[in-house]
Design a protein around this motif. Structure first.
Motif, PDB file in Angstrom:
ATOM      1  N   UNK A   1       0.880  -1.183  -0.026  1.00  0.00           N
ATOM      2  CA  UNK A   1       0.059  -0.030   0.026  1.00  0.00           C
ATOM      3  C   UNK A   1       0.866   1.393   0.063  1.00  0.00           C
ATOM      4  N   UNK A   2       1.783   1.373   1.055  1.00  0.00           N
ATOM      5  CA  UNK A   2       2.379   2.638   0.966  1.00  0.00           C
ATOM      6  C   UNK A   2       3.407   2.962   0.079  1.00  0.00           C
ATOM      7  N   UNK A   3       4.490   1.955  -0.200  1.00  0.00           N
ATOM      8  CA  UNK A   3       5.169   2.242  -0.992  1.00  0.00           C
ATOM      9  C   UNK A   3       4.480   2.254  -2.634  1.00  0.00           C
TER      10      UNK A   3
ATOM     11  N   UNK B   1       0.077   9.996   5.703  1.00  0.00           N
ATOM     12  CA  UNK B   1      -0.713   9.252   6.805  1.00  0.00           C
ATOM     13  C   UNK B   1      -1.808   8.442   6.068  1.00  0.00           C
ATOM     14  N   UNK B   2      -1.632   6.899   6.225  1.00  0.00           N
ATOM     15  CA  UNK B   2      -2.430   6.080   5.533  1.00  0.00           C
ATOM     16  C   UNK B   2      -3.406   5.423   6.895  1.00  0.00           C
ATOM     17  N   UNK B   3      -4.667   5.592   6.624  1.00  0.00           N
ATOM     18  CA  UNK B   3      -5.633   5.044   7.463  1.00  0.00           C
ATOM     19  C   UNK B   3      -6.101   3.968   6.915  1.00  0.00           C
ATOM     20  N   UNK B   4      -6.083   2.737   7.802  1.00  0.00           N
ATOM     21  CA  UNK B   4      -6.429   1.569   7.151  1.00  0.00           C
ATOM     22  C   UNK B   4      -7.660   0.672   8.078  1.00  0.00           C
ATOM     23  N   UNK B   5      -8.324  -0.170   7.268  1.00  0.00           N
ATOM     24  CA  UNK B   5      -8.958  -1.340   7.780  1.00  0.00           C
ATOM     25  C   UNK B   5      -8.271  -2.796   7.396  1.00  0.00           C
ATOM     26  N   UNK B   6      -8.194  -3.286   8.623  1.00  0.00           N
ATOM     27  CA  UNK B   6      -7.722  -4.839   8.488  1.00  0.00           C
ATOM     28  C   UNK B   6      -8.869  -5.629   8.184  1.00  0.00           C
TER      29      UNK B   6
ATOM     30  N   UNK C   1      -4.046  11.160   4.398  1.00  0.00           N
ATOM     31  CA  UNK C   1      -3.872  12.467   5.028  1.00  0.00           C
ATOM     32  C   UNK C   1      -2.485  12.720   4.369  1.00  0.00           C
ATOM     33  N   UNK C   2      -2.291  14.186   4.191  1.00  0.00           N
ATOM     34  CA  UNK C   2      -1.171  14.562   3.521  1.00  0.00           C
ATOM     35  C   UNK C   2      -0.171  15.242   4.619  1.00  0.00           C
TER      36      UNK C   2
END
Length: 420
Positions: A249-251, A269-274, A285-286
């Motif tokens: 996801x992030x890369x 900022x990465x907001x995630x749901x597992x 978010x930036x």
């Protein structure tokens, strides 16, 4: 170095607190700051949106580095403007900030580059949005496309709630132009987590994962807020899951932004749901999250300024970002009524009893006649650091008990998900 931090909340207090520990920092200014920040920095009363005035101040004071805290100035293009003026500034460009400034932009990016996220549709027409929601049913998630100070998301458990949210955003314009377009998403079930990262183009240095508590009341009940408390790291989440999030996801997100011609440079900022089918992005978010910053930065061992300087000179990949083998818990103390209408001006008592390893980060406070008063919905973030999560949690709540103001509200279950 002389540093200017832009913003005046709990997040900025944590940033100033961390930067003040760098041996390279000689002077910190904060615009507009708050009474807690004023103990560590010189506060300057310039609004975060007054970009020209901020740049003029940075020129006049010969600021070596400006750190942008909140999303609003980023979306207004503060980084572009500062760079045009030859000023060193840390944060994503106006174009890259769209990853937060437009939910539709973020969703389109994820779809194009196959980054896992919830299924969605976006609408500018109220009737079309309404008929889509009625066709899909509840639970369903309604988001204002633009910036809404962390409040433009409604997780509708019933069709009635979904219809009310659409009415509020699109008809009553409760979030202004932010709600002119809405993004409607499938409801994701699972456990939420936040992964912050220092990003410079395709270089990603992930921070320790944190978990925010969005709903105002214990047991995740009540309306969504900007965040009622958080903890880090997450002992119950397998490290292999965090590696998976970074790699899947992030890369790929950082790479996608480069491919789109708006390379990302700043805090992502990465907001995630597992979910049962793997991790999925809820939102980007930036910038640093609030209140996640209040637990992540106290655990950072590496000099924050060193990381920022390396990032600005394109050397981020050569920096080893180290973390303390400890835990941190932050409990937000809020005003009565928040996230709805709330009173301001209540006297805050007991702050003098908060001592390290507990820190009282000021979020919505003001000073008058030698007293600290409430001046926001989220008033304080009481953060404690411990050798393990239980110790940090106990310390945080012991410290919360020492502070008081009329109508104070806080959750008593921050971090409890880790012990289930």
């Amino acid at each position: 170095m002389k540093v200017l931090v832009i913003g005046g909340g709990g997040r900025e207090h944590a940033i100033v607190w961390k930067l003040s520990q760098s041996p390279k920092v000689t002077q910190i200014y904060c615009a507009p700051g708050n009474p807690g920040i004023a103990e560590l920095a010189e506060c300057v009363s310039i609004a975060v949106s007054d970009i020209k005035k901020l740049a003029d101040f940075a020129q006049k004071e010969q600021i070596d580095l400006t750190f942008v805290g909140p999303e609003e100035p980023l979306s207004l293009g503060i980084v572009n403007y500062f760079k045009e003026q030859g000023l060193a500034v840390y944060g994503p460009s106006k174009e890259a900030s769209l990853i937060e400034g437009s939910k539709a932009f973020a969703k389109e990016l994820m779809m194009k580059y196959q980054i896992p996220t919830a299924k969605y549709s976006s609408f500018t027409n109220y009737e079309d949005a309404l008929s889509f929601v009625r066709g899909e049913g509840a639970p369903i998630v309604i988001k204002a496309d633009g910036l809404a100070a962390g409040k433009g998301v409604v997780v509708a458990k019933t069709l009635e709630e979904a219809e009310e949210a659409l009415q509020s955003m699109m008809q009553e314009v409760s979030f202004g132009s932010a709600g002119a377009r809405v993004v409607i998403e499938e409801f994701l079930e699972g456990e939420e987590l936040t992964l912050l990262a220092f990003v410079n183009r395709t270089t990603v240095k992930a921070m320790v994962p944190a978990q925010d508590h969005k709903q105002v009341n214990d047991g995740d009940k009540g309306p969504n807020t900007g965040g009622m408390g958080t903890y880090a790291p997450l002992p119950h989440i397998d490290p292999s899951m965090i590696e998976r999030i970074i790699n899947e996801i992030v890369k790929p997100t950082a790479k996608a932004m480069v491919e789109e011609g708006c390379p990302y440079e700043g805090i992502l900022y990465t907001g995630l749901m597992l979910t049962k089918s793997g991790p999925k992005v809820i939102e980007y978010n930036a910038r640093f999250g609030d209140p996640e910053t209040q637990v992540v930065l106290p655990l950072l061992e590496t000099d924050l300024l060193e990381i920022l300087i390396a990032s600005l000179s394109g050397e981020l990949e050569n920096v080893e970002v180290k973390w303390k083998d400890k835990s941190a818990v932050c409990v937000i103390m809020s005003s009565a009524g928040y996230p709805g209408p709330y009173e301001k001006g209540q006297v805050i008592k007991g702050l003098e009893h908060i001592t390290y390893p507990t820190i009282a980060f000021h979020a919505g406070t003001t000073a008058k006649d030698g007293e600290i008063l409430t001046n926001g919905g989220r008033v304080l973030g009481i953060t404690a650091i411990g050798d393990h999560l239980k110790e940090a949690r106990d310390l945080a709540y012991q410290s919360v008990e020492k502070v008081s103001f009329i109508g104070v509200h806080y959750r008593t279950d921050i971090g409890s998900k880790a012990f289930r």
